[in-house]
Design a protein around this motif. Structure first.
Motif, PDB file in Angstrom:
ATOM      1  N   GLY A 174       0.822  -1.216   0.000  1.00 41.63           N
ATOM      2  CA  GLY A 174       0.000   0.000   0.000  1.00 41.63           C
ATOM      3  C   GLY A 174       0.853   1.261   0.000  1.00 41.63           C
ATOM      4  N   LEU A 175       0.150   2.386  -0.066  1.00 40.33           N
ATOM      5  CA  LEU A 175       0.832   3.684  -0.131  1.00 40.33           C
ATOM      6  C   LEU A 175       0.649   4.441   1.177  1.00 40.33           C
ATOM      7  CD1 LEU A 175      -0.268   4.887  -3.697  1.00 40.33           C
ATOM      8  CD2 LEU A 175       1.960   3.917  -3.033  1.00 40.33           C
ATOM      9  N   LEU A 176       1.739   5.044   1.628  1.00 40.44           N
ATOM     10  CA  LEU A 176       1.686   5.964   2.766  1.00 40.44           C
ATOM     11  C   LEU A 176       2.062   7.337   2.229  1.00 40.44           C
ATOM     12  CD1 LEU A 176       1.603   6.587   5.862  1.00 40.44           C
ATOM     13  CD2 LEU A 176       4.046   6.030   5.904  1.00 40.44           C
ATOM     14  N   PHE A 177       1.149   8.272   2.392  1.00 42.57           N
ATOM     15  CA  PHE A 177       1.444   9.642   1.965  1.00 42.57           C
ATOM     16  C   PHE A 177       1.574  10.450   3.234  1.00 42.57           C
ATOM     17  CE2 PHE A 177       0.669  13.800   0.111  1.00 42.57           C
ATOM     18  CZ  PHE A 177       1.480  13.713  -1.003  1.00 42.57           C
ATOM     19  N   THR A 178       2.813  10.775   3.601  1.00 46.50           N
ATOM     20  CA  THR A 178       3.031  11.323   4.939  1.00 46.50           C
ATOM     21  C   THR A 178       3.689  12.694   4.880  1.00 46.50           C
ATOM     22  OG1 THR A 178       3.953  10.856   7.123  1.00 46.50           O
ATOM     23  CG2 THR A 178       5.211  10.024   5.238  1.00 46.50           C
ATOM     24  N   CYS A 179       3.177  13.592   5.697  1.00 48.33           N
ATOM     25  CA  CYS A 179       3.555  15.009   5.570  1.00 48.33           C
ATOM     26  C   CYS A 179       4.055  15.577   6.900  1.00 48.33           C
ATOM     27  CB  CYS A 179       2.351  15.841   5.168  1.00 48.33           C
ATOM     28  SG  CYS A 179       1.480  15.209   3.736  1.00 48.33           S
ATOM     29  N   SER A 180       4.866  16.620   6.766  1.00 45.87           N
ATOM     30  CA  SER A 180       5.195  17.474   7.899  1.00 45.87           C
ATOM     31  C   SER A 180       5.180  18.903   7.395  1.00 45.87           C
ATOM     32  CB  SER A 180       6.577  17.150   8.462  1.00 45.87           C
ATOM     33  OG  SER A 180       7.015  18.244   9.258  1.00 45.87           O
ATOM     34  N   CYS A 181       4.417  19.752   8.060  1.00 41.19           N
ATOM     35  CA  CYS A 181       4.414  21.159   7.649  1.00 41.19           C
ATOM     36  C   CYS A 181       5.204  22.014   8.633  1.00 41.19           C
ATOM     37  CB  CYS A 181       2.986  21.667   7.476  1.00 41.19           C
ATOM     38  SG  CYS A 181       1.989  21.536   8.954  1.00 41.19           S
ATOM     39  N   SER A 182       6.121  21.370   9.392  1.00 35.77           N
ATOM     40  CA  SER A 182       6.992  22.127  10.296  1.00 35.77           C
ATOM     41  C   SER A 182       8.213  22.599   9.517  1.00 35.77           C
ATOM     42  CB  SER A 182       7.476  21.241  11.444  1.00 35.77           C
ATOM     43  OG  SER A 182       6.396  20.657  12.133  1.00 35.77           O
ATOM     44  N   ALA A 183       8.333  23.901   9.313  1.00 34.79           N
ATOM     45  CA  ALA A 183       9.499  24.426   8.584  1.00 34.79           C
ATOM     46  C   ALA A 183      10.789  24.089   9.333  1.00 34.79           C
ATOM     47  CB  ALA A 183       9.362  25.933   8.391  1.00 34.79           C
ATOM     48  N   LEU A 184      10.686  23.947  10.673  1.00 30.99           N
ATOM     49  CA  LEU A 184      11.894  23.714  11.468  1.00 30.99           C
ATOM     50  C   LEU A 184      12.363  22.258  11.424  1.00 30.99           C
ATOM     51  CD1 LEU A 184      11.049  25.974  14.537  1.00 30.99           C
ATOM     52  CD2 LEU A 184      12.885  26.345  12.880  1.00 30.99           C
ATOM     53  N   VAL A 185      11.576  21.379  10.806  1.00 35.32           N
ATOM     54  CA  VAL A 185      12.004  19.982  10.637  1.00 35.32           C
ATOM     55  C   VAL A 185      12.574  19.822   9.238  1.00 35.32           C
ATOM     56  CG1 VAL A 185      11.178  17.590  10.474  1.00 35.32           C
ATOM     57  CG2 VAL A 185      10.332  19.081  12.295  1.00 35.32           C
ATOM     58  N   SER A 186      13.850  19.405   9.157  1.00 28.35           N
ATOM     59  CA  SER A 186      14.492  19.263   7.854  1.00 28.35           C
ATOM     60  C   SER A 186      14.043  17.966   7.187  1.00 28.35           C
ATOM     61  CB  SER A 186      16.014  19.260   8.009  1.00 28.35           C
ATOM     62  OG  SER A 186      16.398  18.068   8.687  1.00 28.35           O
ATOM     63  N   GLU A 187      14.299  17.869   5.901  1.00 29.07           N
ATOM     64  CA  GLU A 187      13.982  16.627   5.182  1.00 29.07           C
ATOM     65  C   GLU A 187      14.702  15.461   5.845  1.00 29.07           C
ATOM     66  OE1 GLU A 187      14.023  16.339   1.011  1.00 29.07           O
ATOM     67  OE2 GLU A 187      12.214  17.570   1.068  1.00 29.07           O
ATOM     68  N   GLN A 188      15.945  15.719   6.246  1.00 34.16           N
ATOM     69  CA  GLN A 188      16.732  14.646   6.843  1.00 34.16           C
ATOM     70  C   GLN A 188      16.116  14.182   8.168  1.00 34.16           C
ATOM     71  OE1 GLN A 188      20.630  15.705   8.062  1.00 34.16           O
ATOM     72  NE2 GLN A 188      21.460  13.664   7.634  1.00 34.16           N
ATOM     73  N   GLN A 189      15.706  15.146   8.980  1.00 32.43           N
ATOM     74  CA  GLN A 189      15.096  14.783  10.270  1.00 32.43           C
ATOM     75  C   GLN A 189      13.771  14.055  10.072  1.00 32.43           C
ATOM     76  OE1 GLN A 189      15.213  18.810  11.605  1.00 32.43           O
ATOM     77  NE2 GLN A 189      16.778  18.408  13.152  1.00 32.43           N
ATOM     78  N   PHE A 190      13.012  14.504   9.083  1.00 31.38           N
ATOM     79  CA  PHE A 190      11.746  13.841   8.801  1.00 31.38           C
ATOM     80  C   PHE A 190      12.016  12.405   8.341  1.00 31.38           C
ATOM     81  CE2 PHE A 190       7.922  13.405   5.891  1.00 31.38           C
ATOM     82  CZ  PHE A 190       7.016  13.240   6.931  1.00 31.38           C
ATOM     83  N   GLY A 191      13.017  12.264   7.476  1.00 33.06           N
ATOM     84  CA  GLY A 191      13.386  10.928   6.996  1.00 33.06           C
ATOM     85  C   GLY A 191      13.805  10.021   8.136  1.00 33.06           C
ATOM     86  N   GLN A 192      14.515  10.599   9.119  1.00 27.56           N
ATOM     87  CA  GLN A 192      14.940   9.782  10.261  1.00 27.56           C
ATOM     88  C   GLN A 192      13.759   9.342  11.109  1.00 27.56           C
ATOM     89  OE1 GLN A 192      18.061  12.194  11.823  1.00 27.56           O
ATOM     90  NE2 GLN A 192      19.576  11.177  10.513  1.00 27.56           N
ATOM     91  N   ALA A 193      12.788  10.237  11.263  1.00 32.07           N
ATOM     92  CA  ALA A 193      11.581   9.870  12.027  1.00 32.07           C
ATOM     93  C   ALA A 193      10.862   8.725  11.318  1.00 32.07           C
ATOM     94  CB  ALA A 193      10.658  11.081  12.183  1.00 32.07           C
ATOM     95  N   LEU A 194      10.814   8.783   9.991  1.00 34.13           N
ATOM     96  CA  LEU A 194      10.149   7.713   9.235  1.00 34.13           C
ATOM     97  C   LEU A 194      10.932   6.417   9.323  1.00 34.13           C
ATOM     98  CD1 LEU A 194       8.992   9.628   6.026  1.00 34.13           C
ATOM     99  CD2 LEU A 194       7.643   9.001   8.039  1.00 34.13           C
ATOM    100  N   LEU A 195      12.253   6.525   9.259  1.00 31.56           N
ATOM    101  CA  LEU A 195      13.099   5.334   9.390  1.00 31.56           C
ATOM    102  C   LEU A 195      12.836   4.665  10.740  1.00 31.56           C
ATOM    103  CD1 LEU A 195      15.567   3.482   8.766  1.00 31.56           C
ATOM    104  CD2 LEU A 195      16.999   5.271   9.760  1.00 31.56           C
TER     105      LEU A 195
END
Ligand code: SAH
Length: 392
Positions: A329-350
């Motif tokens: 299936g597909l997970l479409f997951t978002c963060s609209c926190s400007a203070l969270v970087s792509e890298q940090q978001f990726g780590q949270a997902l990992l």
């Protein structure tokens, strides 16, 4: 009334702190100031420690560490013509973006050279949202530009500083709420008076479209649904069912309204009012699985001190979203926190994927649509991360 464009004083920066302003970065923090910020809202001349003029700024009063928002650089003049030129440039840009929608962000703050000022278009209605009280003295000039220059029938302002201050009418009259807007062949209900933001999450337009194209045949779980944008797009794209979860009853009634506008059947079990963090646990316990899961929470990190807790929040909600996603299936997951970087978001997902014991592959790293330009000089203003992933 005094001329809101007349500078009322000069502030000097500490030695070396002019570098970012010389690169046309519009934010100056309190720690960079050599002289105290004069009280009041009127514009200030900003100069380097050696007296070099850096431009004109509006004082930041929003409480954080932001002291100044530059509105011109170097010796450029700050007057009504300068403001009008920026608003017109912003409008001309949107005209050529082929958005196929009658609602879009007309002025995106830093991305349009107007730090701290947002203007959204909902058909003939413009909603101005200043993030700083310092924009208040300009509202009359902005309303004239929008009504007389750009042809808006109605201009509303949502005052700065979230306090439950009512929306004011600057031109025209308060429209009947909810307004109906169009995105492609879809219709949405927008509450410009009491809704969130200026009434609608315009930044997700292209992502709604993308999801609509991918959701055919799927059962969809739409977490943090607000007015049902992703659900309507998915159902119109052939999803067999969409379940909306939001803590706000008002948001869910806008979502029901949007279903009706698009001829979709409103089934009460598909609208769950509650805390998404609890609801996902209940759904996991009930053994539910969905072909598509959307996670679009409010910004968990609004100031730097929120970072650790906010990242834990992203990890937790995505852990449960992963558990609720059917294999393949597909997970479409978002963060609209400007203070969270792509890298940090990726780590949270990992972290979430490891905890869930599921494979997670990122297919697309998406963001806000092109009516939300990001200035190369102010990349920190980019807020939305919207990642399309597949869950193994
Ligand atoms: N996906 C939406 C925008 C979501 S905005 C769209 O495309 O239009 C975030 C939403 O989360 C808001 O509607 C808010 O009411 C809701 N919300 C905030 N905290 C929540 C929580 N703990 N549980 C459920 N919903 C929450």
């Amino acid at each position: 009334m005094s001329d809101p464009f007349a500078c009322t004083g000069t502030v000097s920066l500490k030695p070396g702190r002019e570098a970012s302003v010389l690169r046309r970065h519009p934010w100056v923090y309190r720690g960079a100031l050599a002289t105290p910020l004069p009280a009041g809202c009127l514009p200030l001349r900003v100069q380097a420690a050696n007296g070099r003029p850096l431009g004109v700024a509006l004082p930041g009063g929003s409480g954080g560490s932001l002291a100044l928002r530059m509105v011109t650089f170097g010796r450029e003049g700050w007057d009504e013509a300068a403001l009008a030129a920026l608003v017109r440039r912003a409008a001309a840009l949107r005209d050529r973006l082929a958005l196929d929608a009658d609602a879009y962000r007309l002025v995106h703050a830093e991305g349009d050279g107007l730090s701290g000022l947002v203007i959204d278009r909902y058909g003939e209605v413009a909603v101005v949202e200043p993030y700083e009280a310092a924009w208040e003295p300009y509202l009359e000039a902005i309303a004239s530009l929008l009504a007389d220059g750009l042809g808006f029938s109605t201009v509303l302002v949502r005052p700065a500083g979230r306090a439950a201050r009512p929306v004011r009418v600057l031109r025209g009259h308060m429209p009947e709420v909810p307004l109906v807007i169009r995105e492609g062949r879809l219709r949405f209900a927008v509450d410009v008076e009491a809704g969130q933001k200026t009434g609608f999450f315009l930044d997700q337009r292209e992502n709604r479209r993308r999801l609509g194209a991918l959701a055919g045949g799927a059962e969809v779980l739409n977490l943090f649904s607000y007015s049902g944008g992703f659900a309507v797009a998915a159902l119109a794209g052939g999803a067999v069912r969409a379940v909306n979860v939001d803590a706000s009853a008002a948001a869910l009634s806008l979502a029901r309204h949007a279903y009706e506008l698009n001829g979709l059947e409103v089934r009460e079990p598909d609208f769950i009012e509650g805390d998404a963090f609890r609801v996902v646990r209940d759904l996991v316990a009930a053994g539910q699985r969905y072909g598509v899961v959307v996670v679009d929470p409010p910004a968990f990190v609004k100031r730097r001190g929120d970072l650790e807790g906010g990242l834990r929040g992203y990890r937790d909600i995505n852990l449960h979203a992963l558990r609720l996603t059917a294999p393949g299936g597909l997970l479409f997951t978002c963060s609209c926190s400007a203070l969270v970087s792509e890298q940090q978001f990726g780590q949270a997902l990992l972290g979430a994927a490891l905890d869930a014991g599921r494979g997670l592959r990122v297919l697309e790293r998406r963001g806000a649509g092109p009516d939300h330009p990001v200035s190369a000089f102010c990349g920190e203003a980019e807020h939305l991360k919207a990642w399309l992933c597949t869950v193994d």
